[in-house]
Design a protein around this motif. Sequence first.
Motif, PDB file in Angstrom:
ATOM      1  N   THR A 150       0.833  -1.209   0.000  1.00 54.77           N
ATOM      2  CA  THR A 150       0.000   0.000   0.000  1.00 54.77           C
ATOM      3  C   THR A 150       0.861   1.250   0.000  1.00 54.77           C
ATOM      4  N   ASN A 151       1.934   1.256   0.795  1.00 56.79           N
ATOM      5  CA  ASN A 151       2.804   2.429   0.876  1.00 56.79           C
ATOM      6  C   ASN A 151       3.781   2.524  -0.282  1.00 56.79           C
ATOM      7  N   ASN A 152       3.705   1.577  -1.217  1.00 60.14           N
ATOM      8  CA  ASN A 152       4.523   1.636  -2.424  1.00 60.14           C
ATOM      9  C   ASN A 152       3.718   2.065  -3.643  1.00 60.14           C
ATOM     10  N   PRO A 189      -4.439  -4.947  -0.053  1.00 56.95           N
ATOM     11  CA  PRO A 189      -5.884  -4.768   0.056  1.00 56.95           C
ATOM     12  C   PRO A 189      -6.414  -3.718  -0.903  1.00 56.95           C
ATOM     13  N   PRO A 190      -7.674  -3.824  -1.297  1.00 59.39           N
ATOM     14  CA  PRO A 190      -8.257  -2.861  -2.237  1.00 59.39           C
ATOM     15  C   PRO A 190      -8.479  -1.502  -1.594  1.00 59.39           C
ATOM     16  N   GLU A 228      -9.935 -11.310  -2.587  1.00 61.31           N
ATOM     17  CA  GLU A 228     -11.163 -12.010  -2.952  1.00 61.31           C
ATOM     18  C   GLU A 228     -12.298 -11.712  -1.984  1.00 61.31           C
ATOM     19  N   VAL A 229     -11.980 -11.508  -0.722  1.00 61.20           N
ATOM     20  CA  VAL A 229     -13.024 -11.276   0.272  1.00 61.20           C
ATOM     21  C   VAL A 229     -13.208  -9.790   0.586  1.00 61.20           C
ATOM     22  N   LEU A 230     -12.230  -8.969   0.247  1.00 60.77           N
ATOM     23  CA  LEU A 230     -12.287  -7.550   0.589  1.00 60.77           C
ATOM     24  C   LEU A 230     -12.821  -6.676  -0.536  1.00 60.77           C
ATOM     25  N   ARG A 231     -12.872  -7.219  -1.745  1.00 61.30           N
ATOM     26  CA  ARG A 231     -13.195  -6.438  -2.928  1.00 61.30           C
ATOM     27  C   ARG A 231     -14.622  -6.692  -3.404  1.00 61.30           C
TER      28      ARG A 231
END
Length: 381
Positions: A150-152, A189-190, A228-231
């Motif tokens: 995420t921070n990249n 994560p999305p 798959e579960v977060l999006r």
Amino acid sequence: MKLPVLLAVAALAVCLTGCSHAQTDATPFATSETAEAAATATPAATPATSAEPVRAEVGTILPETADAGRSYVDETLFIGDSNTARYLLYANETGTAFTSLNNNIGVVSMGVGSITSLKCEKFKGSSAMYTVPDAVAMLKPKRIIICYGTNNLSGSSTDATNYIKTYLQGLQAIQTAWPYCDIIVSAIPPLDQQRENTNLTMTQVDAYNAALVQMCEENGFKFLNSAEVLRDDATGWAKKDYTLSDGVHLSKEAVTAYFTYVRTHAYAAEDRRPQPLGTIPTPDGVPANLINKDPIAVRGAKVPLEFVAANGGKLSGTTSQLVKKGGTAAAVTAVPDEGFVFAGWTASSGGSYSSATISFTMPQNADAGGVVLTANFKADA
């Protein structure tokens, strides 16, 4: 790469991109160089024609399994950035935090470039600090689940070359320091479609995740397709209420779903650690504000604040807010369920509050990971 894995990578890209045509991921600072990199990147996110979920191959991408239980989580070391640090802040339905200091090295604002260089972990009884590889060697875990990326992020470029190269160096350093643990790489994560930093795009997240699958296959790591579960397949972004108001940090609802996914996509391989393990030091955690520059947020602007309710009650008010340091949040009220009474607020930044209605003032030293305020309840005697 073997043909079945090539198909798995393609399938993952389809799942990760979701309905990519619904996104508006224009990058205002794109140049001819980034455009050329995007055109030649390997692998690139594949446009989706449907929102079919990944059919995980046995091998690199972890398939669905029976629930491995809480013990599987407790014997796993979770490593990552501020979203990993948030696993310490939330509790499950029994009031038990998802992770403890014993199995969490989460550093706010950390990217892959700091895995081998940043001394971030402390242990009780010592003032020394240790890098992630050194800390892993001291903790001697059976497995790790690691999540950086995420921070990249920087925009919409699909060229993951430098990101993967640096990530792999970090993972290999961990392998060298402690070669007896299974390494599981968790998907980035999305993002939420309504995010504070609009330069961040799902186009890049999808491309980086597809590149992670290839890296894992080529180097013998496992991949946890937690996207798959977060999006939300219908939008291609994070599911509703799965991020805080900044559109980046995971909410309690998302973390709860994530750990259910971890337990039902388990990799319970044979324990390869030499026995006896010997002495394992007690972690003292990651110092606050270890990294004072947030690479993805508008620094000095606002800090995410989340209000959550423990078992026995609910909340009234806006439970996810962005608040300036020194600023005061909109009031939120804790409402006990029938048979319960309010038992006070506790803040992840320290401190407790007795009034059911709270107007929280954001500390000046709050970092980009934000603050979580938990409303506690107890049975009415």
